[in-house]
Design a protein around this motif. Structure first.
Motif, PDB file in Angstrom:
ATOM      1  N   GLY A  35       0.817  -1.194   0.000  1.00  0.00           N
ATOM      2  CA  GLY A  35       0.000   0.000   0.000  1.00  0.00           C
ATOM      3  C   GLY A  35       0.855   1.250   0.000  1.00  0.00           C
ATOM      4  N   ALA A  36       0.247   2.408  -0.199  1.00  0.00           N
ATOM      5  CA  ALA A  36       0.972   3.660  -0.267  1.00  0.00           C
ATOM      6  C   ALA A  36       1.473   4.035   1.114  1.00  0.00           C
ATOM      7  N   GLY A  37       2.681   4.619   1.137  1.00  0.00           N
ATOM      8  CA  GLY A  37       3.253   5.065   2.389  1.00  0.00           C
ATOM      9  C   GLY A  37       2.874   6.504   2.661  1.00  0.00           C
ATOM     10  N   VAL A  38       3.565   7.121   3.622  1.00  0.00           N
ATOM     11  CA  VAL A  38       3.368   8.530   3.932  1.00  0.00           C
ATOM     12  C   VAL A  38       3.973   9.358   2.792  1.00  0.00           C
ATOM     13  N   SER A  39       3.220  10.330   2.304  1.00  0.00           N
ATOM     14  CA  SER A  39       3.765  11.182   1.263  1.00  0.00           C
ATOM     15  C   SER A  39       3.836  12.623   1.765  1.00  0.00           C
ATOM     16  N   GLN A  40       4.836  13.341   1.273  1.00  0.00           N
ATOM     17  CA  GLN A  40       5.036  14.728   1.668  1.00  0.00           C
ATOM     18  C   GLN A  40       5.312  15.570   0.432  1.00  0.00           C
ATOM     19  N   SER A  41       4.859  16.814   0.489  1.00  0.00           N
ATOM     20  CA  SER A  41       5.147  17.728  -0.618  1.00  0.00           C
ATOM     21  C   SER A  41       5.307  19.147  -0.087  1.00  0.00           C
ATOM     22  N   PRO A  42       6.146  19.957  -0.758  1.00  0.00           N
ATOM     23  CA  PRO A  42       7.052  19.542  -1.827  1.00  0.00           C
ATOM     24  C   PRO A  42       8.223  18.741  -1.271  1.00  0.00           C
ATOM     25  N   SER A  43       9.024  18.154  -2.132  1.00  0.00           N
ATOM     26  CA  SER A  43      10.197  17.428  -1.652  1.00  0.00           C
ATOM     27  C   SER A  43      11.316  18.410  -1.309  1.00  0.00           C
ATOM     28  N   ASN A  44      11.353  19.507  -2.037  1.00  0.00           N
ATOM     29  CA  ASN A  44      12.334  20.557  -1.773  1.00  0.00           C
ATOM     30  C   ASN A  44      11.650  21.911  -1.840  1.00  0.00           C
ATOM     31  N   LYS A  45      12.060  22.817  -0.944  1.00  0.00           N
ATOM     32  CA  LYS A  45      11.494  24.164  -0.961  1.00  0.00           C
ATOM     33  C   LYS A  45      12.601  25.145  -0.631  1.00  0.00           C
ATOM     34  N   VAL A  46      12.833  26.083  -1.542  1.00  0.00           N
ATOM     35  CA  VAL A  46      13.801  27.152  -1.294  1.00  0.00           C
ATOM     36  C   VAL A  46      13.004  28.436  -1.189  1.00  0.00           C
ATOM     37  N   THR A  47      13.222  29.185  -0.135  1.00  0.00           N
ATOM     38  CA  THR A  47      12.472  30.412   0.072  1.00  0.00           C
ATOM     39  C   THR A  47      13.391  31.499   0.597  1.00  0.00           C
ATOM     40  N   GLU A  48      12.894  32.705   0.538  1.00  0.00           N
ATOM     41  CA  GLU A  48      13.666  33.833   1.048  1.00  0.00           C
ATOM     42  C   GLU A  48      13.282  34.109   2.496  1.00  0.00           C
ATOM     43  N   LYS A  49      14.217  34.572   3.247  1.00  0.00           N
ATOM     44  CA  LYS A  49      13.971  34.946   4.643  1.00  0.00           C
ATOM     45  C   LYS A  49      12.785  35.905   4.714  1.00  0.00           C
ATOM     46  N   GLY A  50      11.873  35.610   5.661  1.00  0.00           N
ATOM     47  CA  GLY A  50      10.709  36.462   5.850  1.00  0.00           C
ATOM     48  C   GLY A  50       9.444  35.983   5.154  1.00  0.00           C
ATOM     49  N   CYS A 103       1.526  16.952   4.404  1.00  0.00           N
ATOM     50  CA  CYS A 103       1.749  15.540   4.715  1.00  0.00           C
ATOM     51  C   CYS A 103       0.467  14.756   4.499  1.00  0.00           C
ATOM     52  N   ASP A 104       0.576  13.641   3.762  1.00  0.00           N
ATOM     53  CA  ASP A 104      -0.532  12.708   3.560  1.00  0.00           C
ATOM     54  C   ASP A 104      -0.188  11.420   4.298  1.00  0.00           C
ATOM     55  N   PRO A 105      -0.886  11.100   5.380  1.00  0.00           N
ATOM     56  CA  PRO A 105      -0.508   9.912   6.159  1.00  0.00           C
ATOM     57  C   PRO A 105      -0.972   8.638   5.472  1.00  0.00           C
ATOM     58  N   ILE A 106      -0.538   7.508   6.004  1.00  0.00           N
ATOM     59  CA  ILE A 106      -1.003   6.223   5.519  1.00  0.00           C
ATOM     60  C   ILE A 106      -2.489   6.093   5.845  1.00  0.00           C
ATOM     61  N   SER A 107      -3.252   5.619   4.885  1.00  0.00           N
ATOM     62  CA  SER A 107      -4.692   5.485   5.063  1.00  0.00           C
ATOM     63  C   SER A 107      -5.007   4.607   6.270  1.00  0.00           C
ATOM     64  N   GLY A 108      -5.879   5.113   7.145  1.00  0.00           N
ATOM     65  CA  GLY A 108      -6.268   4.345   8.325  1.00  0.00           C
ATOM     66  C   GLY A 108      -5.466   4.673   9.569  1.00  0.00           C
ATOM     67  N   HIS A 109      -4.327   5.341   9.411  1.00  0.00           N
ATOM     68  CA  HIS A 109      -3.541   5.740  10.584  1.00  0.00           C
ATOM     69  C   HIS A 109      -4.178   6.984  11.200  1.00  0.00           C
ATOM     70  N   THR A 110      -4.461   6.923  12.503  1.00  0.00           N
ATOM     71  CA  THR A 110      -5.139   8.044  13.139  1.00  0.00           C
ATOM     72  C   THR A 110      -4.165   9.062  13.735  1.00  0.00           C
ATOM     73  N   ALA A 111      -2.958   8.644  14.032  1.00  0.00           N
ATOM     74  CA  ALA A 111      -1.986   9.544  14.644  1.00  0.00           C
ATOM     75  C   ALA A 111      -1.002  10.059  13.602  1.00  0.00           C
ATOM     76  N   LEU A 112      -0.656  11.335  13.705  1.00  0.00           N
ATOM     77  CA  LEU A 112       0.256  11.972  12.752  1.00  0.00           C
ATOM     78  C   LEU A 112       1.223  12.853  13.535  1.00  0.00           C
ATOM     79  N   TYR A 113       2.491  12.802  13.126  1.00  0.00           N
ATOM     80  CA  TYR A 113       3.551  13.508  13.847  1.00  0.00           C
ATOM     81  C   TYR A 113       4.380  14.332  12.857  1.00  0.00           C
ATOM     82  N   TRP A 114       4.880  15.462  13.320  1.00  0.00           N
ATOM     83  CA  TRP A 114       5.852  16.258  12.569  1.00  0.00           C
ATOM     84  C   TRP A 114       7.162  16.296  13.364  1.00  0.00           C
ATOM     85  N   TYR A 115       8.274  16.105  12.632  1.00  0.00           N
ATOM     86  CA  TYR A 115       9.609  16.192  13.208  1.00  0.00           C
ATOM     87  C   TYR A 115      10.455  17.106  12.326  1.00  0.00           C
ATOM     88  N   ARG A 116      11.535  17.598  12.923  1.00  0.00           N
ATOM     89  CA  ARG A 116      12.498  18.395  12.170  1.00  0.00           C
ATOM     90  C   ARG A 116      13.866  17.733  12.328  1.00  0.00           C
TER      91      ARG A 116
END
Lengths: 120, 114
Positions: free
Chosen positions: A1-16, A23-36
């Motif tokens: 089945g499909a895994g966790v997907s994230q977009s964009p894969s790369n983002k370059v931005t200017e300060k400010g 984030c698109d979690p795995i279907s049926g998973h109720t808990a979602l986490y963000w890490y850095r």
């Protein structure tokens, strides 16, 4: 089945500028986490959603960071007025509950590929 | 605040050698997960250990959870170049994540030289 997907894969931005990471979690998973993940820092927990409940925001590094989860599925992490120290890989994970015993359980977290954010 | 000390931070060995990576804490974890991460990708779950003293094997990889659930080790037998990567241990304090998320070690950068 499909895994966790994230977009964009790369983002370059200017300060400010503001950025939105998705984030698109795995279907049926109720808990979602963000890490850095920063160079030399390891993975840092940011925020956690359980279904549609209000998230625990205590891990967010500043009030410029916010996250929401609509319909108990897709989540968006928003960083306002980006700073150079925000440059990092932002990882999303969703979890499935497993049985440890008839009376207890544990969660296994599955990660997406991450979004590499570069703030110039 | 829970901390996980992972060692060694860097390890470069020859193909065919054995190695052990350690993950230690003063805190008790309800479960502990090992991940492997390749450059440009997210961590991939290798195994979860949940019971004190538990040993799990995944081909040439052996994972052990300490009796007190404060430490864990990963042993690789006859390492192969394909084992190269960043190995991360992560502990869960409440039912695997809960409101605190996982606590990660800083990782072990493993290089297997052919």
């Amino acid at each position: 089945g499909a895994g966790v997907s994230q977009s964009p894969s790369n983002k370059v931005t200017e300060k400010g500028k503001d950025v939105e990471l998705r984030c698109d979690p795995i279907s049926g998973h109720t808990a979602l986490y963000w890490y850095r993940q920063s160079l030399g820092q390891g993975l840092e927990f940011l925020i956690y959603f359980q279904g549609n409940s209000a998230p625990d925001k205590s891990g967010l590094p500043s009030d410029r960071f916010s996250a929401e989860r609509t319909g108990g599925s897709v989540s968006t992490l928003t960083i306002q007025r980006t700073q150079q120290e925000d440059s990092a890989v932002y990882l999303c994970a969703s979890s499935a509950q497993r049985k440890k015993s008839p009376y207890s359980s544990y969660n296994e977290q599955f990660f997406g590929p991450g979004t590499r954010l570069t703030v110039l | 605040t829970q901390l996980l000390e992972q060692s060694p931070q860097f390890l470069s060995i020859q193909e065919g050698e054995n190695l052990t990576v350690y993950c230690n804490s003063s805190s008790v974890f309800s479960s502990l997960q090992w991940y492997r991460q390749e450059p440009g990708e997210g961590p991939v779950l290798l195994v979860t250990v949940v019971t004190g003293g538990e040993v799990k094997k995944l081909k040439r990889l052996t994972f052990q959870f300490g009796d007190a659930r404060k430490d864990s080790s990963l042993h690789i037998t006859a390492a192969q170049p394909g084992d190269t990567g960043l190995y991360l241990c992560a502990g869960a304090s409440h039912q695997g994540g809960g409101a605190d998320g996982l606590t990660f070690g800083k990782g072990t950068h493993l290089i297997i030289q052919p």
